[in-house]
Design a protein around this motif. Sequence first.
Motif, PDB file in Angstrom:
ATOM      1  N   PRO A  59       0.818  -1.231   0.000  1.00 40.07           N
ATOM      2  CA  PRO A  59       0.000   0.000   0.000  1.00 40.07           C
ATOM      3  C   PRO A  59       0.848   1.276   0.000  1.00 40.07           C
ATOM      4  N   PHE A  60       2.019   1.233   0.640  1.00 43.25           N
ATOM      5  CA  PHE A  60       2.896   2.407   0.669  1.00 43.25           C
ATOM      6  C   PHE A  60       3.482   2.674  -0.725  1.00 43.25           C
ATOM      7  N   GLN A  83       2.043   1.787  -3.553  1.00 40.13           N
ATOM      8  CA  GLN A  83       0.930   2.298  -4.357  1.00 40.13           C
ATOM      9  C   GLN A  83       0.713   3.786  -4.089  1.00 40.13           C
ATOM     10  N   HIS A  84       0.749   4.162  -2.818  1.00 37.05           N
ATOM     11  CA  HIS A  84       0.567   5.562  -2.430  1.00 37.05           C
ATOM     12  C   HIS A  84       1.661   6.438  -3.042  1.00 37.05           C
ATOM     13  N   ASN A 100       5.134  10.589  -4.303  1.00 38.79           N
ATOM     14  CA  ASN A 100       4.182  11.118  -3.333  1.00 38.79           C
ATOM     15  C   ASN A 100       4.474  10.484  -1.969  1.00 38.79           C
TER      16      ASN A 100
END
Length: 184
Positions: free
Chosen positions: A51-52, A54-55, A158
């Motif tokens: 998830p990190f 992807q973020h 990001n």
Amino acid sequence: MRKIFIFFLFGVLGLFVFFEYESKHPMVFKGDVGICEGDIVFQTSNSKQSPFIQHATGSKWTHCGIVVYKGDKPYVLEASNVVKLTPFNEWKARSSNFTKERLIDNCPKIKYKKYLGKPYDTSFRLDNDKYYCSELVYDIYKNQLGVEFKLRKVSSYNILGLNEMLKNRGIKLNQLVIAPSDLL
């Protein structure tokens, strides 16, 4: 008649060359996906860091590897806990999201043995004889195939809300890295 014979002879010769090439560079077909040695394969990982990634990247592709053949069986050379070979179908089955990228048309032979057993690089550094997934692909393409991808500074992603994790891993904002999505 002679032209027909010569045309036929070249056709037979062409088929021989094709089958000889195919026997040395086999492909696996699963549906409409043909896999060739040197292909870069991507998936959405189920890892804690997925998830990190992807973020930070804005991409669903959080893990990658490179297809190699051992005998006539396809494997994915990947950096997970260590650099290892995973049978292709097993690797593909770990995620419902999968794609591949073929940058070299002639199915190059990848020299992978020197990478096996190398530790996973949680600090995403390019200079420490440890590897994370996209760094492994980057290194092979650069050093074996002469293809170099553009590296990016960590700060170009990001990273809002990720500063504590980056600090805990020793990752610096000006550090050059490459994410799976940068290989597409």
